[in-house]
Design a protein around this motif. Sequence first.
Motif, PDB file in Angstrom:
ATOM      1  N   THR A 114      -4.721  -4.428  -7.090  1.00 58.30           N
ATOM      2  CA  THR A 114      -3.732  -3.073  -6.737  1.00 58.30           C
ATOM      3  C   THR A 114      -3.697  -1.895  -6.230  1.00 58.30           C
ATOM      4  O   THR A 114      -5.298  -1.222  -6.275  1.00 58.30           O
ATOM      5  N   ILE A 115      -4.011  -1.787  -4.640  1.00 55.34           N
ATOM      6  CA  ILE A 115      -4.026  -0.809  -3.569  1.00 55.34           C
ATOM      7  C   ILE A 115      -2.553   0.558  -3.811  1.00 55.34           C
ATOM      8  O   ILE A 115      -1.649   0.479  -3.787  1.00 55.34           O
ATOM      9  N   LEU A 116      -3.126   1.440  -3.253  1.00 59.06           N
ATOM     10  CA  LEU A 116      -1.989   2.745  -3.665  1.00 59.06           C
ATOM     11  C   LEU A 116      -2.746   3.304  -2.013  1.00 59.06           C
ATOM     12  O   LEU A 116      -3.840   3.598  -1.170  1.00 59.06           O
ATOM     13  N   ASN A 117      -0.964   3.911  -1.122  1.00 60.42           N
ATOM     14  CA  ASN A 117      -1.163   3.941  -0.259  1.00 60.42           C
ATOM     15  C   ASN A 117      -1.459   4.710  -0.221  1.00 60.42           C
ATOM     16  O   ASN A 117      -0.291   5.890  -0.423  1.00 60.42           O
ATOM     17  N   ILE A 118      -2.256   5.854   0.396  1.00 57.82           N
ATOM     18  CA  ILE A 118      -2.313   7.768  -0.052  1.00 57.82           C
ATOM     19  C   ILE A 118      -1.086   8.004   0.970  1.00 57.82           C
ATOM     20  O   ILE A 118      -0.920   9.627   0.139  1.00 57.82           O
ATOM     21  N   ASP A 119      -1.165   7.822   1.873  1.00 57.33           N
ATOM     22  CA  ASP A 119      -0.021   8.569   2.397  1.00 57.33           C
ATOM     23  C   ASP A 119       1.893   8.202   1.793  1.00 57.33           C
ATOM     24  O   ASP A 119       1.938   9.326   1.819  1.00 57.33           O
ATOM     25  N   THR A 120       2.211   7.028   1.701  1.00 61.47           N
ATOM     26  CA  THR A 120       3.425   6.739   1.039  1.00 61.47           C
ATOM     27  C   THR A 120       3.668   6.713  -0.530  1.00 61.47           C
ATOM     28  O   THR A 120       4.547   6.167  -0.711  1.00 61.47           O
ATOM     29  N   GLU A 121       2.261   6.914  -0.608  1.00 59.47           N
ATOM     30  CA  GLU A 121       2.229   6.666  -2.405  1.00 59.47           C
ATOM     31  C   GLU A 121       3.487   5.483  -2.650  1.00 59.47           C
ATOM     32  O   GLU A 121       3.217   5.212  -3.586  1.00 59.47           O
ATOM     33  N   GLU A 122       2.581   4.423  -2.104  1.00 61.20           N
ATOM     34  CA  GLU A 122       3.745   3.075  -2.293  1.00 61.20           C
ATOM     35  C   GLU A 122       2.283   2.260  -2.507  1.00 61.20           C
ATOM     36  O   GLU A 122       1.234   2.353  -2.549  1.00 61.20           O
ATOM     37  N   GLU A 123       2.796   1.194  -3.482  1.00 61.44           N
ATOM     38  CA  GLU A 123       1.931   0.796  -4.219  1.00 61.44           C
ATOM     39  C   GLU A 123       2.018  -0.924  -4.179  1.00 61.44           C
ATOM     40  O   GLU A 123       3.092  -1.004  -4.055  1.00 61.44           O
ATOM     41  N   VAL A 124       0.903  -1.608  -3.686  1.00 60.37           N
ATOM     42  CA  VAL A 124       1.850  -3.059  -3.662  1.00 60.37           C
ATOM     43  C   VAL A 124      -0.265  -3.799  -4.611  1.00 60.37           C
ATOM     44  O   VAL A 124      -1.139  -2.734  -4.137  1.00 60.37           O
ATOM     45  N   THR A 125      -0.135  -4.759  -4.971  1.00 54.06           N
ATOM     46  CA  THR A 125      -1.198  -6.074  -5.970  1.00 54.06           C
ATOM     47  C   THR A 125      -1.119  -7.101  -4.178  1.00 54.06           C
ATOM     48  O   THR A 125      -0.308  -7.394  -4.400  1.00 54.06           O
ATOM     49  N   TYR A 126      -2.316  -7.246  -4.729  1.00 54.81           N
ATOM     50  CA  TYR A 126      -2.789  -8.704  -3.465  1.00 54.81           C
ATOM     51  C   TYR A 126      -3.848  -9.523  -4.164  1.00 54.81           C
ATOM     52  O   TYR A 126      -4.693  -8.336  -5.475  1.00 54.81           O
ATOM     53  N   ARG A 127      -3.681 -10.598  -4.432  1.00 56.64           N
ATOM     54  CA  ARG A 127      -4.674 -11.222  -4.567  1.00 56.64           C
ATOM     55  C   ARG A 127      -5.505 -12.236  -3.349  1.00 56.64           C
ATOM     56  O   ARG A 127      -5.233 -12.682  -2.266  1.00 56.64           O
ATOM     57  N   ILE A 128      -6.996 -12.140  -3.592  1.00 55.21           N
ATOM     58  CA  ILE A 128      -8.303 -12.362  -2.617  1.00 55.21           C
ATOM     59  C   ILE A 128      -7.841 -13.661  -2.899  1.00 55.21           C
ATOM     60  O   ILE A 128      -8.812 -13.964  -3.545  1.00 55.21           O
TER      61      ILE A 128
END
Length: 158
Positions: free
Chosen positions: A93-107
């Motif tokens: 799970t990563i947080l876009n520091i500019d937009t505060e949007e959080e998204v979860t990915y599986r690699i």
Amino acid sequence: MNKVPMTVIGAEQLRKELDYLKFEKRPKIAEAIGIARELGDLKENAEYHAAREEQGLAEARVRDIEGKLSHAQIIDVTTMENNGRVIFGATVTILNIDTEEEVTYRIVGDDEANIKENLLSVSSPIARGLIGKNLDDEISIVTPGGTTDFEITKVEYI
């Protein structure tokens, strides 16, 4: 040939498709070819030619899957100790520091990738930027849309 990383789920999906092609689709195609042969002249028999083309495509896919599985290095992250490091197969799970949007990915491996399901190819710019980083790291990733700053807020081995 180098081993290609693949998750356990990805390998299972390929095996299911292979079983379907071998044990369901092949017999149906063979039956369609047999029925089309009974119709007479094969030179002008559209059903026969369509069934033969479908057979060729199915056999090519069988060879493709068998090749991928034979060269796969299947990685099961659920058996590994989670030390907060981003590795192949991890769910991040990563947080876009500019937009505060959080998204979860599986690699996942290239064949498993599906951005609509948040399955990110290991060779994508975001995954390459994440691999080897740790929980709470702040990173800058160059994407086609420009450079974006993220914070890794969660790393799971599920």
